[in-house]
Structures are given as C-alpha cells and as structure tokens.
Design a protein around this motif. Structure first.
Motif, short mmCIF file in Angstrom:
data_model
loop_
_atom_site.label_atom_id
_atom_site.label_comp_id
_atom_site.label_asym_id
_atom_site.label_seq_id
_atom_site.Cartn_x
_atom_site.Cartn_y
_atom_site.Cartn_z
N LYS A 192 5.89 -9.04 -2.31
CA LYS A 192 4.44 -9.02 -2.42
C LYS A 192 3.92 -7.63 -2.73
O LYS A 192 2.85 -7.49 -3.33
CB LYS A 192 3.83 -9.47 -1.09
N PHE A 193 4.65 -6.62 -2.23
CA PHE A 193 4.11 -5.26 -2.40
C PHE A 193 5.12 -4.39 -3.13
O PHE A 193 6.30 -4.71 -3.21
CB PHE A 193 3.81 -4.64 -1.01
N ARG A 194 4.63 -3.23 -3.52
CA ARG A 194 5.48 -2.26 -4.21
C ARG A 194 6.30 -1.50 -3.19
O ARG A 194 5.92 -1.41 -2.01
CB ARG A 194 4.62 -1.25 -5.01
N ASP B 264 4.64 1.05 -0.87
CA ASP B 264 3.48 0.57 -0.07
C ASP B 264 3.73 0.91 1.45
O ASP B 264 4.84 1.03 1.91
CB ASP B 264 3.33 -0.94 -0.28
#
Length: 487
Positions: A296-298, A301
């Motif tokens: 969902k995130f880099r 993050d």
C-alpha cells in the motif's frame, strides 16, 4: 647477950642448944598449932564439888544473813582459841549467871531462915551472883576443844542443880547469840516478793513473744539469717544465670542472622525456548505486516520505516534470547537455621523462667531481710525481758534456798543442836572435896614446925639470959674458968 642478938655466926651447936633450951615451948607451940588446924579442919563446913565438860565443835555451820549466793553458811574447820575463849566469856557472863541464880534460888542462901524482902532482893541476887562467880571455876583443857566447869557447894544436890541449870541456860544463850532472830520470816517475805516479780517477768516475756511471734529468738535469728543468706546466694546465682542466658541468646541471634533460612539442594541449566518461540512468531507477524504495508505504501513511508524498525528490534531480541539460558534450582529448609531457631526459643523460654524465679527470689530475700530486721529490733527488748526474768528467777531461787536454810537453822535451834555439847554432865558427889583432912593435917604439921621454931628463935632473940659460957665470954670479954649447973 646471945649469938642471935649480936649478929655473930650461929653454929649448929648453938642451934641445938637453943632447941634443947626451948624444947617445951617448941613442943607446946607445935601441938597447939596442929590441934588448931585439926579442929579448924573438922569444924570447917564440907564442900561438895561437881564438874561438867563442854565440847566446842564446828559441826554446824553458822547461818549468815547475806544476799550473796555463796554466803549461805559459814563453816569453819578446826576450833580456834578465840572461839573457845568466846564460849568461856559467854559462860561467865553476868546475864547468864544471874539467870542461874534466880532459877536455882541462890539469893535465898544470903538470908537463911527468913524470906528476902522485895527491896533487898536485888542486893541478895547480886551477893549470890558474886558468890557464884567466886565458887565457879571455868578453864579450858589444854590441847583439847573442851571447857571444864567446876562448882563447889555445901549441898551436893545444889551443886548438881546449879551446873545443870548453867548448862541449860548456856545452851539457850549460845543459840541466841549465834542465831539471827527473824531470819526465816525475812527470807520468806523476800522469796515471796521475788516470786511475784518472777511471775510478772514471765508474763511480760510470754506476751512479748506472742506479739512478736518469737519462740526461740537466737535459733530463729540463726535460721532467718541462714534463709536470707541462701536466698541472696540463689538470687546472685539467678542473676549470673540470666546474664549467661542473655549472652547466649545474643550469640544465637547473631548466628541465626548469619544463617540462611533455606539452602539449594539441586541446580539445572535449561535454554530460553519460550522466549525464542514467541519472538520468532512476533518476527513473522511483523514481516507479514511489512509486506502488506509495502503493497500500500512506498518503502520510505513512515509506517514502513516503523515496521522495519520493529522487525530489526525483534530480530535483535530473538538473537539475544537465543543466546540466553535459565537455571532451575531446588531449595530446602536450612537445618542449622532451624536448630538455631529451636535453641533460641528454648533459651528465651528458660530466660523468662529465670526472670520469674529471680523476681520470686528477690521478693523472698526482701521478706527475709524484713523479718531479720524485725527480729533484730526486737532483740534489745527481748534480751531486757529475759534478763529481768533471769534476775528475778535467780533472786527467787536464792531466797528460797536461804529460806530453807533459815528454816533448818530454826529447827536446829528448837532441837538445841549447836556447836557446843555437854560432853560430861554434872553428877552428885558423895564425898566432900573440902576440907581435905590429910592435906590440911600435913600442912598443919608443916605450919606447926615453922611456927614453933619461929617462936623459939624469936623468944631466944629477945631473951636477956646468958645460957652458954661462950656467950658470957663474948659479953664480958673475960675468960670463963668454970661453970656450975643448977639442979
């Protein structure tokens, strides 16, 4: 002048001549003198002499009126000369002889044939007393304790009666002089007085003993002193024991503090499996969670970075837990600690008992000291009462003894038991002691010889007649040529 007159030496021839010339005068004087002596002897009243003997002894001790316990009687061994002289003086005393005169009626001999008038009675008694003193002969017997008494009278019955009365009156006077009238009554009253004092002293002593609870003071003091001493010794011993137990309890507590209550009996090393397994599960969960976050995130993050940090921490903890191991140990009660606790409990219990005993001993010791002090305070009063009772008892016994001695002395006086006794009683003489006819005649002959010779020589001395030629030659100074005799 005769040779006797001119003082020349008288020869035996001259004496013989004088005796021849004066023979009738000598014979006449001799026989007249002898006849006069014989006649006087025969006409002299007859004297009858009797005697008695008094024995002086020391069999009976003299009663001494004294408060001295050792002076009840005075006993003397041998009879002294002073004692015999004292009895002689008593025998010759006027009071004693006057009593003999009056009881024997010797005053009537001074006026024979008629009654003595009342006004002349003292004179008659005094004359009779003097006559009795003259006729009475009293002398001690040499080397003997005997007094010899002699008396002569014209009547043998009267001689015996006078000496018998003298003996009776002398014994009574001896007892009176050597006795002490009123001694028995005096000692009786004194004994009654001290008996009353003894009763009072005993009552006071008994009351004091009952009040102070005293039976035998000396023994009670000794017993109480012994009890107090024993109690003090026990108290000191208890104090020493308490100090010992206190020290022992302190040592036990120190040992108990140093000893562990429990000890390790078994020890085992085991790995930390539970922590590794849990940390591995957490690491797997964190990794799955990062995978979902990356979807969902880099990667840069914040949530992804936090997940990376958690994964890193968990891996470090897992590595550390993998390296760690645990130790399993089994423990049990320490027997030394348990023994010390038991000993401490015993010592504390014994210390408590000793402290209770010390309190009891201290209370007993205080009670004993109080009782001992009470007995000590009562000693002075008790000793004073005992001393008073003892003194009254001694005085009572002393005077009771002296009362008995006085009673015995009076009984002896009544029985006329004395230190003198009539060793020889007077007996009636049958032959007269005076006149002694043979002795008087012999003395008369001697007297007649002296008188006849004396008269002859006296007459010759005063004679003026010349009887011998030699006398004439001496008188004239001329020689005589011849003599002539007249028939």
């Amino acid at each position: 002048m005769n040779p006797i007159e001119n003082g020349n030496t008288v020869s035996l021839r001259d004496i013989a001549a004088i005796l021849i010339r004066r023979k009738w005068q000598i014979l006449a004087t001799f026989f007249l003198t002898v006849a006069a002596v014989v006649a006087g002897t025969l006409l002299m009243p007859k004297q009858y002499q009797t005697q008695m003997k008094v024995l002086v002894k020391n069999e009976r001790a003299d009663m001494i009126v004294s408060a001295d316990s050792n002076g009840g009687s005075g006993y003397r061994g041998e009879v002294s000369e002073a004692q015999i002289n004292s009895e002689i003086e008593l025998l010759t005393s006027n009071n004693l002889l006057q009593e003999v005169v009056t009881k024997c009626g010797l005053e009537r001999l001074e006026s024979p044939g008629e009654a003595v008038a009342a006004e002349r009675l003292p004179v008659a008694i005094e004359k009779a007393l003097r006559r009795l003193q003259r006729d009475l002969k009293i002398s001690p017997v040499r080397k003997a304790n005997i007094i010899e008494v002699e008396y002569a009278a014209t009547d043998p019955h009267r001689a015996v009666a006078v000496l018998a009365q003298l003996a009776e009156s002398y014994l009574e006077e001896h007892l009176k002089v050597h006795g002490t009238p009123g001694t028995y009554e005096f000692f009786t009253s004194q004994a009654a007085r001290y008996q009353h004092e003894l009763t009072d002293a005993e009552a006071k002593l008994a009351e004091f003993r009952q009040r102070e609870n005293i039976v035998m003071l000396a023994q009670q003091k000794d017993a109480m002193l012994q009890k107090a001493s024993d109690s003090e010794s026990a108290l000191n011993q208890a104090d020493a024991t308490i100090r010992d137990y206190t020290s022992r309890i302190a040592d036990t507590r120190a040992q108990l503090a140093a000893a562990a209550p429990r000890v390790v009996t078994q020890s085992r090393t085991v790995p930390n499996e539970y922590s590794v397994e849990r940390l591995g599960t957490m690491l797997a969960e964190l990794q799955n969670r990062r995978t979902l976050l990356l979807a969902k995130f880099r990667p840069d993050d914040r949530m992804v970075l936090e997940a990376d940090q958690e994964i890193s921490d968990t891996q470090a903890a897992l590595e550390k837990a993998t390296k760690l191991t645990s130790v399993e140990q089994s423990t049990d009660v320490n027997p030394i600690h348990q023994t010390l606790e038991i000993d401490l409990a015993k010592q504390q219990a014994e210390l408590a008992g000793l402290q209770d005993r010390r309190q009891t001993l201290a209370r007993q010791s205080w009670i004993y000291r109080q009782n001992l002090m009470k007995l000590g305070n009562a000693t002075a009063t008790h000793d004073d009462l005992v001393r008073t009772q003892k003194e009254a008892e001694d005085n009572y016994l002393l005077y009771a003894k002296k009362t008995e001695e006085a009673r015995i002395a009076e009984s002896l006086d009544q029985q006329k038991i004395a230190n003198v006794a009539i060793a020889e009683t007077p007996t009636e003489p049958h032959l007269p002691s005076k006149p002694n006819v043979p002795l008087n005649v012999a003395l008369g002959v001697v007297l007649a010889c002296f008188l006849s010779l004396g008269a002859a020589f006296t007459a010759e001395y005063f004679s003026d007649t010349v009887a011998q030629p030699s006398e004439l030659e001496e008188l004239t100074g001329l020689p005589v040529l011849a003599t002539a005799y007249r028939s």
